[in-house]
Motif scaffolding. Structure first.
Motif: not given
Lengths: 223, 245
Positions: A106, A108-110
């Motif tokens: 999460f 890494k994505a946000f």
């Protein structure tokens, strides 16, 4: 004479325990101060030294640990009676590792920026002794709600210490708080920053002072 | 309570399947978002070597990039290879093969859209724990550094990880890679912090991160050498252009 033994059936009605009874409050409050995982039990020192250079990554780290701690305690406690005793440590590690991987994905994505800064250290939450310690010592033998309180208490106990350490390390080592240049703001342009606090040595010093203050206030005596 | 072996095996198998599927589903769902983040991050790094980008939104970064950047891929002999797209060249994978067999992307920044204002060279190397990488922007004369953007995988936060901070990267600005005799010397980070009398090929070091600093030096020396033919041909081209005009 026949003695009749009357068997009295006594039905003990246990009054249901308050949502935050005295005992439960103690579970929650104790690890914040008297039984703090870092300053009293001296667990989880490794990450307390490593991630506390700046305040912002420390905040993310603290939130991640609180999240992983609460949910791993909850899950472990719910399935505690089904976990085979012989492989319980492996099961606990699998739960922690899965939650940590979720946090890392999460992040890494946000929040890619923070992911790059913290990357390795988020992964290392898996080996944070506090989490495995609380699962083994508490969540394996107690009800879910109590375990969550215990997890909350311990993780916040961990969080406030690393946040305090990070605050002073960033202030003295980089002259800023959350990237905001404090000394320049109050007109001290030439305030010298101390590189010692960027090193782990700085964390040891602040941690030592914290433990000192805490122990002299609580009257803790080493056995 | 001692459980039977069968119970333990079934329990661990189910547990593995359960956690495994949760993690792979999350990964699948998040991968597109992560890929965009990585793309923005790469273009940000390329742009970051030549301009101030901290105020730009992710969308602005992508549009500025499309407007102002051109790119070519060259080999070690400086020959342009049209069959490759510079943005798609994986510098990390190329790092592992022989320097002669690599593709070298070169990004060209043009503020007005006509003449090239800066050349940006991607680089790759080893830090203390894992890889480090960088984009080095040279001015139109291909000598003076306009800016650099370094990145790393897992250098120690607060020590080696400082290479990705502007504090360290600003130290490279204005440094030169050629000496007065026209010999390629690259740029070196010294040991220790707060060094005095830095030459135009030297930058101040990072205390506590000597090995990361060495990694940077090796990376710069190695890649400037790999790009040398391209750089020197361009330099020649530019001088000819000037004398012709």
């Amino acid at each position: 004479m026949s003695s009749e033994v009357k068997e009295k059936e006594t039905i003990k009605i246990k009054p249901s325990e308050g949502f935050l009874s005295k005992r439960r409050k103690k579970i929650l409050i104790d690890p914040l101060d008297d039984n703090n995982p870092i300053s009293i039990q001296v667990l989880g020192i490794c990450s307390a030294l490593a991630v506390t250079i700046k305040l912002e990554p420390t905040i993310i780290m603290a939130i991640s640990v609180v999240f992983v701690m609460i949910f791993s305690s909850l899950i472990t406690s719910i399935i505690r009676n089904y976990i085979p005793t012989r492989v319980r440590i492996i099961v606990q590690l699998a739960i922690i590792a899965s939650l940590v991987t979720l946090v890392s994905e999460f992040l890494k994505a946000f929040n890619y920026e923070m992911f790059k800064v913290l990357g390795a250290f988020v992964g290392l939450i898996i080996t944070n002794c506090i989490i495995l310690g609380r699962l083994e010592a508490y969540a394996m033998g107690n009800k879910p709600y109590d375990s969550v309180l215990d997890a909350l208490g311990n993780s916040v106990g961990y969080a406030w210490i690393i946040l305090t350490v990070a605050f002073f390390r960033e202030l003295l080592g980089s002259g800023s708080v959350l990237g905001f240049k404090v000394f320049e703001f109050i007109g001290l342009n030439s305030f010298p920053t101390n590189a010692l606090f960027v090193d782990s040595i700085g964390a040891f010093i602040i941690l030592g002072i914290l433990i000192w203050i805490q122990r002299s206030r609580n009257g803790y005596i080493e056995n | 309570m001692q459980q039977s072996n069968t119970y333990i095996i079934i329990f661990t198998a189910l547990m593995t399947i359960f956690f495994g599927s949760i993690l792979s589903i999350t990964r699948m769902k998040l991968e597109p978002i992560q890929d965009i983040q990585v793309e923005i991050d790469t273009k940000k790094k390329i742009l970051g070597a030549v301009m101030e980008i901290s105020s730009l939104s992710p969308e602005e970064i992508l549009s500025t990039y499309n407007k102002k950047m051109k790119s070519v891929v060259v080999n070690i002999k400086g020959e342009i290879k049209d069959s490759f797209v510079a943005e798609e060249v994986n510098v990390q994978k190329n790092f592992k093969v022989n320097p002669e067999d690599r593709q070298y992307p070169v990004f060209m920044y043009s503020n007005t859209g006509e003449s090239v204002d800066a050349y940006i060279f991607p680089m790759f190397g080893n830090g203390l724990w894992d890889w480090i990488s960088g984009f080095v922007a040279l001015d139109k004369d291909l000598n003076r550094v306009i800016g650099v953007a370094f990145d790393h995988k897992t250098e120690t936060p607060g020590l080696g990880a400082r290479i990705s901070s502007s504090e360290i990267q600003d130290r490279y600005k204005g440094k030169e890679i050629y000496d007065d005799d026209g010999k390629l010397v690259s740029i070196f980070m010294l040991r220790r912090e707060n060094n005095d009398d830095l030459s135009k090929h030297e930058v101040d070091g990072m205390s506590g991160a000597t090995i990361t600093g060495k990694g940077l030096n090796n990376m710069l020396t190695h890649y400037f050498d790999c790009y040398r033919v391209f750089i020197e041909e361009k330099k020649l081209e530019n001088t000819l252009k000037i004398s012709y005009e």
